[in-house]
Design a protein around this motif. Structure first.
Motif, PDB file in Angstrom:
ATOM      1  N   LEU A   1    -106.695  96.628-164.208  1.00  0.00           N
ATOM      2  CA  LEU A   1    -105.357  96.053-164.227  1.00  0.00           C
ATOM      3  C   LEU A   1    -104.567  96.423-165.483  1.00  0.00           C
ATOM      4  O   LEU A   1    -103.403  96.095-165.615  1.00  0.00           O
ATOM      5  N   GLU A   2    -105.220  97.108-166.445  1.00  0.00           N
ATOM      6  CA  GLU A   2    -104.573  97.364-167.738  1.00  0.00           C
ATOM      7  C   GLU A   2    -104.395  98.853-167.996  1.00  0.00           C
ATOM      8  O   GLU A   2    -104.283  99.273-169.131  1.00  0.00           O
TER       9      GLU A   2
ATOM     10  N   PHE B   1    -102.655  97.695-158.585  1.00  0.00           N
ATOM     11  CA  PHE B   1    -103.216  97.331-159.886  1.00  0.00           C
ATOM     12  C   PHE B   1    -102.182  97.299-161.003  1.00  0.00           C
ATOM     13  O   PHE B   1    -102.490  96.882-162.107  1.00  0.00           O
ATOM     14  N   HIS B   2    -100.963  97.785-160.761  1.00  0.00           N
ATOM     15  CA  HIS B   2     -99.975  97.687-161.848  1.00  0.00           C
ATOM     16  C   HIS B   2     -98.685  97.025-161.371  1.00  0.00           C
ATOM     17  O   HIS B   2     -97.589  97.420-161.769  1.00  0.00           O
TER      18      HIS B   2
ATOM     19  N   GLU C   1    -100.428 101.033-169.212  1.00  0.00           N
ATOM     20  CA  GLU C   1     -99.951 101.118-170.598  1.00  0.00           C
ATOM     21  C   GLU C   1    -100.572 102.275-171.379  1.00  0.00           C
ATOM     22  O   GLU C   1     -99.831 103.043-171.999  1.00  0.00           O
TER      23      GLU C   1
ATOM     24  N   ILE D   1    -111.149 101.349-169.640  1.00  0.00           N
ATOM     25  CA  ILE D   1    -109.980 100.472-169.600  1.00  0.00           C
ATOM     26  C   ILE D   1    -110.058  99.694-168.286  1.00  0.00           C
ATOM     27  O   ILE D   1    -110.200 100.305-167.227  1.00  0.00           O
ATOM     28  N   PRO D   2    -109.967  98.352-168.319  1.00  0.00           N
ATOM     29  CA  PRO D   2    -110.056  97.596-167.072  1.00  0.00           C
ATOM     30  C   PRO D   2    -108.934  97.975-166.096  1.00  0.00           C
ATOM     31  O   PRO D   2    -107.824  98.305-166.542  1.00  0.00           O
TER      32      PRO D   2
END
Ligand code: NA
Ligand code: NA
Lengths: 192, 429, 302
Positions: free
Chosen positions: C49-50, C69-70, C53, C46-47
């Motif tokens: 920045l993502e 990053f979030h 979720e 999972i990259p």
């Protein structure tokens, strides 16, 4: 609709035909508008990137929001253009089987299969993006960037790209049976 | 294994003729459901946004736009004629021009995909118009595109340097000679082919007299604006590679104005062609990024590497395997994501087996891009198919790629057999 | 036996991947006598920045990451860039209660907040005549721009892949980047000096709330106790990592720059106001309470 087509089309009432044609025209016009918006977004990317480079180098004044907004505009242009790409049959597909088999009924069957599979995939993608759109909207999630925008703005464009493309594929399934035998199954109109 | 079943589904969708991006998404849906269940689907929208907002990818549409503008401004025709006048009367000179122009334009970008799309739109269209052999032209364009990442500037080299801890400037220099070697091999291949079958040559129309060398060089001057806007600005430290793509677009507008071809309708047509093409290419990249993530999640990528490197083998075989892995995986995986997975695993192996990092990483980079021109999944093939004239089918492009894959493999073998090809130039810096 | 799926934000180039994420996994396994095993997936899954979720959705049970990053969901922890990495004072301040409240609303349980000495500025042009960054273009993430402007610099936004070639060619004059592991990223090749700063780098280990609530009491105790072990050892580990980094950079011929006391004080003020202004952008009340807690505990002064 597909089953009906294969067993001979059910006679449509005049008004129904007219209504479908009107919806189709509106849909086509929407996709062409999307294409123009995508072109505008691309021109904007080129313009702001150039302006930012000059501003940073010549004036010593970098424009900090340009990289983030280039990204947003890129995502916007990809998905707002996607329905036009589908409508104009610009997607790349393999044409291996279609070039091996030449029997018209077989080609038509292949084409129907490809259109059905594509439709199913695009509908599923639309549904996946829609759910994420709703959750981003509910939670008020922003992009993780220096110049954030609400994530649902971008997800809405992604959703539009998939859903409207799905609708184009559905219309090809329903209304272009005679075109469903071309080597590249999604060729609906001439390449632009 | 769910991941193998998913690949069977992908093959089926491809055979049916489902568009490539939709087939990849089909694989992703199927694999996600098998691997983890419906909750795995929730990673798709985030990954799609992550890919489509990547600022490095902005170069893809910008370079395609640059190509569109150059082509519509008549720049490529002039470039063809000028190089023709300069190189004179050798056999197959129009193809040689394609090699020269492909390498020249390929140098501008670091992305094989962007270059394949740009060359398809420019050199390929022009070559076909001049009566060239479609397959030979397509092959030359793919070969040229393949060299883009190893001829500086190239962000893939920078990324390898960052990931592997190798000197970035040495890596950049290491790619130059292998790039030239490959170009020479392309030239020799064209010579042999035309010697055996002269009918494939393009003859210059007899009513067009050969111009003088001086006039040819003068006619290239406006074109040098574009070269400067892209390469010059990078080398002088004025712009980053990303920014230089936008400056190149501006330069192309200036060149079009010099040739008196600049008009609103020309710009609109160029934008329309670009946005349709880049939307299609970036959709495929977004879909394949998810595919890469799912493979990593399933552990297949790591398993493959562990399995192949865990065997007790002589160094040559290990090197061959190390090169085979990116070649095979890059046919259908995202290059950058793959680099993130492989490079950290490779770094300790290089030390163990005593391989020269410059040689190995140059070979690795060539392999990565080779994957992108190898059927059936290579991105550059799709990009070329979408951008080339409509009577060139994906099948013809597949057929065209094989000889050039062979030539690049030959380049790989040469670099491996004569390491100075990669190490000499960096040592002179 | 409990198998935990952990998502790690970093690849191996950043030492935090090993000394924070993998280390915590190892602590859990050891302290539970092998009852807890951790399966780690990296940024290739999972990259970066993502990653929040999928953790909220339960695809991963633990996320080991950097709060920057979030920021689309929570900006709270970025305020901690202004504090001294002092785990005992931090725990005593009650800051963790505020943090847990705020992340709890997002369906996440905050397991641990390891604090480390964070950022240096890698330069290819020395300091200005005024002894600060006047006339220097410095690459930094937008939330950190106030730090750069506080000492006269001009902040620039560049994607990471372009940062190195931009430094090498002189497109920019410097870049703000985590100190630990910097030579591994290649800074020694593209820059010739570096400026040390006291900007901290907060890390965070998050758990999916439903997973956390479903954990048996004895295992939860193991998670908490090992979080404390980790938090306690991290500042020392980073002191060592940064010292090693300084040695490597010196060996590569890089010069160490230092700010005079007045400029350093300007930077400290810029960091304190910039970090907390940005921290307030998502959940302002929580950020204000957190700032109050760490200020009362005297964590804002170095
Ligand atoms: Na290049
Ligand atoms: Na074509």
């Amino acid at each position: 609709m597909v089953a009906g087509r294969q067993g001979g089309p059910p006679p449509l009432l005049r008004e129904e035909k007219h209504m479908f044609r009107t919806i189709g025209r509106v849909h086509d016009r929407l996709s062409e508008t999307g294409l123009w918006l995508g072109m505008g977004a691309l021109a904007a990317i080129a313009a702001i990137s150039f302006a930012a480079t000059m501003s940073r180098y010549l004036l010593g004044a970098p424009i900090a929001w340009v990289p983030d907004w280039s990204g947003y505009l890129l995502a916007f242009s990809i998905f707002v253009t996607a329905p036009a790409v589908t409508r104009h049959g610009q997607h790349v597909a393999m044409d291996i089987l279609a070039s091996v088999f030449t029997a018209p009924w077989l080609l038509r069957l292949l084409s129907l299969g490809a259109l059905l599979a594509t439709f199913a995939i695009l509908v599923t993608m639309s549904w996946i993006v829609w759910r994420s759109l709703l959750s981003a909207l509910g939670a008020g999630t922003m992009t993780a960037a220096g110049y954030p925008v609400p994530r649902w703005w971008l997800l809405a464009v992604v959703f539009y790209g998939f859903a409207s493309s799905a609708l184009h594929v559905l219309r090809m399934l329903a209304f272009c049976p005679q075109k469903a035998g071309l080597p590249q199954p999604l060729v609906e109109t001439e390449r632009v | 294994m769910p991941i193998y079943a998913s690949f069977a589904v992908l093959a089926l969708l491809f055979l049916l003729g489902v568009p490539v991006f939709a087939a990849f998404f089909g694989f992703n849906i199927f694999a996600a459901l098998l691997l983890m269940g419906p909750q795995m689907l929730s990673i798709f929208p985030a990954s799609i946004l992550d890919t489509s907002m990547t600022s490095e990818l902005v170069t893809v549409p910008l370079f395609i736009l640059l190509g569109e503008l150059l082509f519509r401004s008549g720049c490529i025709t002039i470039l063809f004629d000028a190089v023709d006048d300069i190189i004179g009367g050798i056999r197959g000179r129009q193809y040689v021009i394609v090699v020269v122009i492909s390498v020249l334009l390929g140098a501008l970008s670091g992305s094989a995909i962007a270059v394949a799309a740009m060359l398809g739109r420019t050199v390929m269209a022009e070559g076909i118009q001049r009566g060239g052999d479609k397959q030979l032209l397509a092959g030359l364009v793919l070969g040229g595109a393949c060299l883009a990442p190893i001829i500086p500037p190239s962000f893939l080299i920078v990324l390898i340097g960052m990931l592997s801890g190798t000197s970035i400037s040495s890596l950049l220099a290491a790619g130059v000679l292998p790039g030239i070697v490959a170009g020479v091999l392309f030239f020799l291949y064209v010579q042999v082919l035309l010697w055996r079958d002269p009918s494939r040559d393009i003859e210059r129309p007899s009513d067009a007299p050969r111009g003088s060398m001086l006039r040819a060089i003068l006619s290239l001057l406006p074109f040098s604006i574009v070269i400067f806007a892209v390469l010059g600005l990078i080398l002088l430290g004025i712009a980053t590679p990303n920014e230089s793509a936008a400056c190149g677009v501006f330069g192309a507008l200036v060149v079009a104005a010099i040739y008196r071809r600049l008009s609103l309708s020309m710009v609109i047509e160029a934008l329309k062609g670009t946005v349709l093409m880049s939307s299609m290419i970036l959709l495929i990249m977004a879909a394949s990024k998810i595919l890469t993530q799912l493979m990593a999640f399933s552990g297949l990528t790591a398993d493959l590497v562990a399995l192949l490197t865990g065997l007790d083998l002589p160094p040559v075989v290990v090197l061959a395997i190390l090169m085979l892995i990116p070649f095979v995986l890059c046919m259908f995986l995202d290059q950058i994501a793959l680099m993130l997975v492989l490079i950290p695993i490779y770094v300790p192996l290089l030390a163990t087996f005593g391989f020269d990092p410059l040689v190995v990483w140059t070979l690795f980079l060539l392999n990565l891009t080779l994957g992108s021109i190898t059927p059936p999944f290579g991105y550059a093939l799709f990009a070329l198919s979408a951008s080339s004239p409509k009577d060139v089918s994906l099948r013809e492009i597949y057929a065209a790629s094989w000889p050039f894959i062979g030539l690049i493999v030959l380049t790989l073998i040469l670099v491996w057999a004569f390491p100075p090809l990669a190490t000499w130039l960096p040592s002179r810096l | 036996e409990t198998t935990v799926r952990m998502l790690n934000t970093w690849d191996d180039r950043y030492p935090g991947s090993t000394v924070i994420c993998e280390r915590y996994a190892q602590l859990l396994t050891e302290a539970s006598g092998g009852e807890i095993t951790v399966q780690i997936s990296g940024p290739e899954t999972i990259p970066p920045l993502e990653q929040l979720e999928p953790t909220q959705a339960g695809l991963f049970q633990i996320l080991c990451t950097y709060p920057g990053f979030h920021t689309g969901t929570s900006t709270l922890l970025t305020g901690l860039e202004s504090i001294r990495p002092d785990p005992e004072a931090f725990r005593a301040s009650g800051a963790m209660d505020e943090i847990r409240d705020s992340y709890g609303k997002l369906g996440l349980h905050v397991v641990s907040v390891p604090l480390a000495h964070g950022y240096w500025i890698f330069m290819n042009k020395g300091l200005s005549e005024q002894g600060d960054l006047t006339g220097r273009q410095i690459r930094a993430l937008p939330p950190q721009h106030p730090y750069i402007t506080a000492i006269g610099g001009t902040p620039v936004v560049l994607p990471p892949a372009e940062m190195f070639s931009a430094l090498e060619r002189g497109v920019i004059d410097g870049a703000l980047f985590p100190a630990a592991g910097a030579s591994g990223y290649g800074f020694a090749e593209v820059a010739d000096s570096y400026l040390t700063t006291n900007i901290s780098s907060p890390h965070v280990i998050l758990a999916n709330q439903a997973f956390w609530d479903g954990l048996p009491e004895d295992l939860r105790t193991v998670f908490d106790a090992q979080a404390e072990v980790l938090e306690t050892e991290i500042p020392g580990v980073y002191d060592r990592l940064n010292a090693e980094e300084a040695e490597k950079l010196a060996a590569a011929g890089m010069q160490k720059l230092e700010l005079d006391a007045a400029t350093a004080a300007r930077l400290e003020e810029g960091v304190a106001s910039g970090a907390w202004t940005f921290a307030q952008s998502r959940d302002p009340e929580a950020a204000a309470r957190l700032e109050e807690r760490v200020t009362e505990a005297g964590l804002l002064t170095n």
